[in-house]
Design a protein around this motif. Sequence first.
Motif, PDB file in Angstrom:
ATOM      1  N   LEU A  49      -7.267   7.357  -6.945  1.00 27.12           N
ATOM      2  CA  LEU A  49      -8.207   7.345  -5.820  1.00 27.12           C
ATOM      3  C   LEU A  49      -8.265   5.967  -5.167  1.00 27.12           C
ATOM      4  CD1 LEU A  49     -10.994   9.550  -7.406  1.00 27.12           C
ATOM      5  CD2 LEU A  49      -9.728  10.100  -5.320  1.00 27.12           C
ATOM      6  N   VAL A  50      -8.109   4.909  -5.951  1.00 28.33           N
ATOM      7  CA  VAL A  50      -8.060   3.559  -5.381  1.00 28.33           C
ATOM      8  C   VAL A  50      -6.830   3.419  -4.479  1.00 28.33           C
ATOM      9  CG1 VAL A  50      -7.680   1.127  -5.929  1.00 28.33           C
ATOM     10  CG2 VAL A  50      -9.392   2.433  -7.197  1.00 28.33           C
ATOM     11  N   ALA A  51      -5.679   3.944  -4.964  1.00 25.48           N
ATOM     12  CA  ALA A  51      -4.462   3.908  -4.145  1.00 25.48           C
ATOM     13  C   ALA A  51      -4.664   4.673  -2.852  1.00 25.48           C
ATOM     14  CB  ALA A  51      -3.298   4.511  -4.934  1.00 25.48           C
ATOM     15  N   LEU A  52      -5.285   5.826  -2.947  1.00 23.02           N
ATOM     16  CA  LEU A  52      -5.539   6.650  -1.763  1.00 23.02           C
ATOM     17  C   LEU A  52      -6.443   5.909  -0.780  1.00 23.02           C
ATOM     18  CD1 LEU A  52      -6.387  10.424  -1.886  1.00 23.02           C
ATOM     19  CD2 LEU A  52      -7.796   8.888  -0.541  1.00 23.02           C
ATOM     20  N   LEU A  53      -7.439   5.214  -1.311  1.00 26.11           N
ATOM     21  CA  LEU A  53      -8.381   4.487  -0.472  1.00 26.11           C
ATOM     22  C   LEU A  53      -7.684   3.349   0.273  1.00 26.11           C
ATOM     23  CD1 LEU A  53     -11.456   4.496   0.136  1.00 26.11           C
ATOM     24  CD2 LEU A  53     -11.680   2.729  -1.616  1.00 26.11           C
ATOM     25  N   ILE A  54      -6.824   2.601  -0.421  1.00 25.25           N
ATOM     26  CA  ILE A  54      -6.115   1.487   0.206  1.00 25.25           C
ATOM     27  C   ILE A  54      -5.193   1.997   1.309  1.00 25.25           C
ATOM     28  CG2 ILE A  54      -4.371  -0.292  -0.190  1.00 25.25           C
ATOM     29  CD1 ILE A  54      -5.568  -0.667  -2.987  1.00 25.25           C
ATOM     30  N   ALA A  55      -4.448   3.075   1.003  1.00 25.07           N
ATOM     31  CA  ALA A  55      -3.535   3.624   2.001  1.00 25.07           C
ATOM     32  C   ALA A  55      -4.282   4.136   3.219  1.00 25.07           C
ATOM     33  CB  ALA A  55      -2.707   4.746   1.379  1.00 25.07           C
ATOM     34  N   THR A  56      -5.446   4.762   2.997  1.00 25.98           N
ATOM     35  CA  THR A  56      -6.241   5.288   4.111  1.00 25.98           C
ATOM     36  C   THR A  56      -6.741   4.159   5.002  1.00 25.98           C
ATOM     37  OG1 THR A  56      -6.930   7.204   2.801  1.00 25.98           O
ATOM     38  CG2 THR A  56      -8.264   6.663   4.720  1.00 25.98           C
ATOM     39  N   LEU A  57      -7.198   3.077   4.400  1.00 28.02           N
ATOM     40  CA  LEU A  57      -7.656   1.930   5.175  1.00 28.02           C
ATOM     41  C   LEU A  57      -6.505   1.334   5.978  1.00 28.02           C
ATOM     42  CD1 LEU A  57      -9.950  -0.089   5.816  1.00 28.02           C
ATOM     43  CD2 LEU A  57      -9.204  -1.410   3.823  1.00 28.02           C
ATOM     44  N   ASN A  58      -5.350   1.204   5.345  1.00 29.34           N
ATOM     45  CA  ASN A  58      -4.179   0.640   6.001  1.00 29.34           C
ATOM     46  C   ASN A  58      -3.761   1.466   7.207  1.00 29.34           C
ATOM     47  OD1 ASN A  58      -1.847  -0.952   6.402  1.00 29.34           O
ATOM     48  ND2 ASN A  58      -0.628   0.406   5.136  1.00 29.34           N
ATOM     49  N   VAL A  59      -3.637   2.783   7.015  1.00 25.27           N
ATOM     50  CA  VAL A  59      -3.198   3.667   8.094  1.00 25.27           C
ATOM     51  C   VAL A  59      -4.250   3.733   9.200  1.00 25.27           C
ATOM     52  CG1 VAL A  59      -2.687   6.058   8.688  1.00 25.27           C
ATOM     53  CG2 VAL A  59      -1.652   5.033   6.670  1.00 25.27           C
ATOM     54  N   ASN A  60      -5.510   3.741   8.823  1.00 27.52           N
ATOM     55  CA  ASN A  60      -6.560   3.864   9.829  1.00 27.52           C
ATOM     56  C   ASN A  60      -6.539   2.690  10.792  1.00 27.52           C
ATOM     57  OD1 ASN A  60      -8.494   5.646  10.760  1.00 27.52           O
ATOM     58  ND2 ASN A  60     -10.178   4.675   9.665  1.00 27.52           N
ATOM     59  N   ILE A  61      -6.359   1.497  10.271  1.00 29.17           N
ATOM     60  CA  ILE A  61      -6.307   0.317  11.139  1.00 29.17           C
ATOM     61  C   ILE A  61      -5.022   0.302  11.955  1.00 29.17           C
ATOM     62  CG2 ILE A  61      -6.278  -2.188  11.208  1.00 29.17           C
ATOM     63  CD1 ILE A  61      -8.987  -0.997  10.466  1.00 29.17           C
ATOM     64  N   SER A 121       0.815  -1.214   0.000  1.00 26.31           N
ATOM     65  CA  SER A 121       0.000   0.000   0.000  1.00 26.31           C
ATOM     66  C   SER A 121       0.848   1.263   0.000  1.00 26.31           C
ATOM     67  CB  SER A 121      -0.955   0.009   1.207  1.00 26.31           C
ATOM     68  OG  SER A 121      -0.238   0.042   2.416  1.00 26.31           O
ATOM     69  N   ALA A 122       1.928   1.288   0.818  1.00 29.77           N
ATOM     70  CA  ALA A 122       2.768   2.489   0.855  1.00 29.77           C
ATOM     71  C   ALA A 122       3.499   2.719  -0.464  1.00 29.77           C
ATOM     72  CB  ALA A 122       3.766   2.391   2.016  1.00 29.77           C
ATOM     73  N   PRO A 123       4.147   1.683  -1.065  1.00 29.36           N
ATOM     74  CA  PRO A 123       4.759   1.918  -2.375  1.00 29.36           C
ATOM     75  C   PRO A 123       3.738   2.326  -3.440  1.00 29.36           C
ATOM     76  CG  PRO A 123       5.621  -0.092  -1.392  1.00 29.36           C
ATOM     77  CD  PRO A 123       4.485   0.356  -0.531  1.00 29.36           C
ATOM     78  N   PHE A 124       2.561   1.711  -3.418  1.00 28.58           N
ATOM     79  CA  PHE A 124       1.520   2.052  -4.380  1.00 28.58           C
ATOM     80  C   PHE A 124       1.098   3.508  -4.206  1.00 28.58           C
ATOM     81  CE2 PHE A 124      -2.967   0.886  -6.027  1.00 28.58           C
ATOM     82  CZ  PHE A 124      -2.600   1.215  -7.324  1.00 28.58           C
ATOM     83  N   MET A 125       0.948   3.938  -2.947  1.00 32.19           N
ATOM     84  CA  MET A 125       0.574   5.317  -2.668  1.00 32.19           C
ATOM     85  C   MET A 125       1.666   6.269  -3.138  1.00 32.19           C
ATOM     86  SD  MET A 125      -1.821   7.212  -1.485  1.00 32.19           S
ATOM     87  CE  MET A 125      -2.118   8.845  -0.797  1.00 32.19           C
ATOM     88  N   LEU A 126       2.928   5.888  -2.955  1.00 34.62           N
ATOM     89  CA  LEU A 126       4.029   6.730  -3.391  1.00 34.62           C
ATOM     90  C   LEU A 126       4.023   6.888  -4.911  1.00 34.62           C
ATOM     91  CD1 LEU A 126       6.594   8.332  -2.799  1.00 34.62           C
ATOM     92  CD2 LEU A 126       7.872   6.184  -2.882  1.00 34.62           C
ATOM     93  N   VAL A 127       3.810   5.789  -5.623  1.00 34.54           N
ATOM     94  CA  VAL A 127       3.775   5.853  -7.088  1.00 34.54           C
ATOM     95  C   VAL A 127       2.645   6.758  -7.560  1.00 34.54           C
ATOM     96  CG1 VAL A 127       3.337   4.513  -9.189  1.00 34.54           C
ATOM     97  CG2 VAL A 127       4.883   3.609  -7.433  1.00 34.54           C
ATOM     98  N   MET A 128       1.472   6.601  -6.945  1.00 32.96           N
ATOM     99  CA  MET A 128       0.342   7.425  -7.354  1.00 32.96           C
ATOM    100  C   MET A 128       0.568   8.903  -7.005  1.00 32.96           C
ATOM    101  SD  MET A 128      -1.799   5.561  -8.956  1.00 32.96           S
ATOM    102  CE  MET A 128      -0.309   4.794  -9.612  1.00 32.96           C
TER     103      MET A 128
END
Length: 494
Positions: free
Chosen positions: A318-330, A191-198
């Motif tokens: 936006l999908v990348a943002l959503l995954i990262a948000t879910l990951n960080v929130n938990i 999730s973090a690498p994906f968020m960085l790429v996006m």
Amino acid sequence: MAVSSISTRVVDQSAADLAAEHDSRLYNADLAPTVAAQRTWGTYNYIALWFSMSMEVTTYMLASSLIAGGMNWKQAILTILLGNLIVLVPMLLNAHAGAKYGIPFPVFVRASFGTRGANLPAMLRAFVACGWFGIQSWLGGQAIAAMIGVLWPQTAQMPLVLWASFLGFWLLNMYVVWRGVESIRFLQSFSAPFMLVMSLTLLFWMLHKAGGFGPMLSAPSHFHTTGSFLRFFFPSLTAMVGYWATLSLNIPDFTRYAKSQDSQIVGQAFGLPVAMVLYSFIGIACTSASEIIFGEPVWSPITLLGRFHQPFAALLALVALLIATLNVNIGANVVSPSNDFSNLAPGLISFRTGGLITGFLGLAMMPWKLMSSFGNYIFGWLIGYSGLLGPVAGIMVADYFLIRGTRLDTVSLYRRGGPYEYTRGINPRAIVALVGGVTVALIGLAVPSLRFLYDYAWFVGFFVAAASYYLLMQGYRTAASGVSGVVTQITSQE
């Protein structure tokens, strides 16, 4: 140094002794000290933790809010770097006990506040985490609504879509909590690498639209005098410190799994400032460019992505943002408050139940209001709660380093009647110091002439509470520092 096979057996034996001697009101499996077999986190894990924690929407918005508030990119970067170097100090100080004794934050804080009094700072920390949980859920809901808007533009201005998206994302978080944190572990690997790429994709798109880095970073500071700049700088610096004020308290929840002190110190000292500055630069650059492209600073990446004219690219981001948000929130906003709520009644409240409580309180705190503007975000939310948590950090540091010299009786942290009993389980000196620190830090909200104290809320609260606690505890210093060395040796890891 790494734990030897001999000390491994000693620590595990100590854990077995604790399991036999504990008070059921103060102990459950989630709160128990980690044993040697659980000490698996090395330097890389802590670097990865901070990169994962930092690469998310609220970090971007933290940086972009400085641009929206009038700073240029150099001023914003220096403010963020300085704030993170400052908060790194209490972060590492409070991390020490987690790595040494394997105890989580709600247990560690029993040493200063008492076995029952520890519930007060734990609840303050949990309250703030609930607010962050609500904020992350709101941002995730906005991302879902923006994705729907990309696919079906006619829904872009429908409030019902936004609210349904918010509640849907909140329910997804609750499902993950119910299934257990392990159900999202697979996301953390990418999730973090994906968020960085996006994020880099967004940066280069904005770079193209703005005509290069020159125009992109040429936006001047809106402050024309040193005084006007400082009036915005100091509250912003407090907000930067306040951003990680929560984890500066409960960092033992993570460092209790460290292989050694060196691994967590080096990992955090590198990971926190580097990750925050690198990712913040993306938010700063994109917001500066948005002022050139759209004529106004767009501080929310979700709003900015909604202005993409390439639906596929916007949807992917936006999908990348959503995954990262879910990951960080938990990871950041469920683990710690769940432990805190569990600490209230270990026999009744499990990790899962604590997570559900976190979710419902997050809704009750109305995150849509906290994130309605960059002013509410920085000057309301971040600075406000820093005035609550700064005093707790000050008391913890003063107690562990100045009063006890880093010596704790681990067994007594889990039972009544020992050195941490104080007055019926509550240390009144810690309560007085906490109330004093919070009062001085937040009094500027009620007394306009003292507003400057609120602008420095975390710093004021930290030092007032630490000094007060140290002075009030002088009569108990000898007894507090005379904890059995045998217990310390068999329950710690250097």
